[in-house]
Write a protein that holds these residues in place. Structure first.
Motif, mmCIF file in Angstrom:
data_model
loop_
_atom_site.group_PDB
_atom_site.id
_atom_site.type_symbol
_atom_site.label_atom_id
_atom_site.label_comp_id
_atom_site.label_asym_id
_atom_site.label_seq_id
_atom_site.Cartn_x
_atom_site.Cartn_y
_atom_site.Cartn_z
ATOM 1 N N VAL A 1 -20.548 -25.545 -11.166
ATOM 2 C CA VAL A 1 -21.228 -25.019 -9.815
ATOM 3 C C VAL A 1 -21.933 -23.651 -10.546
ATOM 4 O O VAL A 1 -23.482 -23.567 -10.715
ATOM 5 C CB VAL A 1 -20.877 -24.747 -8.935
ATOM 6 C CG1 VAL A 1 -21.358 -23.893 -7.717
ATOM 7 C CG2 VAL A 1 -20.815 -26.562 -8.050
ATOM 8 N N GLN A 2 -21.014 -23.511 -11.086
ATOM 9 C CA GLN A 2 -21.353 -22.086 -11.644
ATOM 10 C C GLN A 2 -22.552 -21.698 -13.100
ATOM 11 O O GLN A 2 -22.900 -21.781 -13.653
ATOM 12 C CB GLN A 2 -19.931 -20.855 -12.082
ATOM 13 C CG GLN A 2 -19.174 -20.715 -10.885
ATOM 14 C CD GLN A 2 -17.533 -20.058 -11.575
ATOM 15 O OE1 GLN A 2 -17.380 -20.157 -13.442
ATOM 16 N NE2 GLN A 2 -17.231 -19.366 -10.851
ATOM 17 N N THR B 1 -24.421 -23.985 -13.732
ATOM 18 C CA THR B 1 -26.274 -24.771 -13.079
ATOM 19 C C THR B 1 -26.558 -23.468 -12.422
ATOM 20 O O THR B 1 -27.746 -23.570 -12.580
ATOM 21 C CB THR B 1 -25.647 -26.128 -12.383
ATOM 22 O OG1 THR B 1 -24.515 -25.711 -11.144
ATOM 23 C CG2 THR B 1 -25.312 -27.629 -13.191
ATOM 24 N N GLU B 2 -26.184 -23.259 -11.354
ATOM 25 C CA GLU B 2 -26.659 -21.240 -11.102
ATOM 26 C C GLU B 2 -26.520 -20.783 -11.578
ATOM 27 O O GLU B 2 -27.857 -19.626 -12.041
ATOM 28 C CB GLU B 2 -25.501 -21.411 -9.887
ATOM 29 C CG GLU B 2 -25.851 -22.207 -9.050
ATOM 30 C CD GLU B 2 -24.645 -22.092 -7.873
ATOM 31 O OE1 GLU B 2 -23.771 -21.083 -7.850
ATOM 32 O OE2 GLU B 2 -24.240 -22.579 -6.561
ATOM 33 N N GLY B 3 -26.249 -20.982 -13.504
ATOM 34 C CA GLY B 3 -25.985 -19.107 -14.400
ATOM 35 C C GLY B 3 -27.315 -19.514 -15.053
ATOM 36 O O GLY B 3 -27.996 -18.262 -15.489
#
Length: 85
Positions: A80-81, A83-85
């Motif tokens: 998640v980090q 893909t959000e980063g």
């Protein structure tokens, strides 16, 4: 490096492929013939085969469910980090 050492280095590289069954039969025959004539290479072949067997045996064990779940949760958090980063 002399020619004999270079030849052995070439065979030692192919030994890993022999152990993993990734050589065609002609190459297998050539490597096996060399192993029959070269004690140091045969020793390294036996050592490599033993190490691979120990690693394979060790990798067949499963982690306890609690540990597996914690690792999976952490992997998902990292995904998640990323893909959000």
């Amino acid at each position: 490096m002399n020619q004999e050492s270079q030849d052995c280095a070439d065979y030692l590289e192919r030994i890993v492929y022999l152990i993993d069954n990734e050589l065609d039969e002609a190459d297998c025959s050539v490597v096996r013939a060399h192993l029959e004539e070269c004690g140091p290479c045969l020793h390294k072949y036996d050592l490599e085969r033993t190490v691979k067997a120990v690693v394979a045996r060790s990798c067949s064990e499963s982690a306890p469910d609690g540990l597996r779940q914690r690792v999976l949760v952490q992997l998902r958090q990292v995904q998640v980090q990323i893909t959000e980063g």
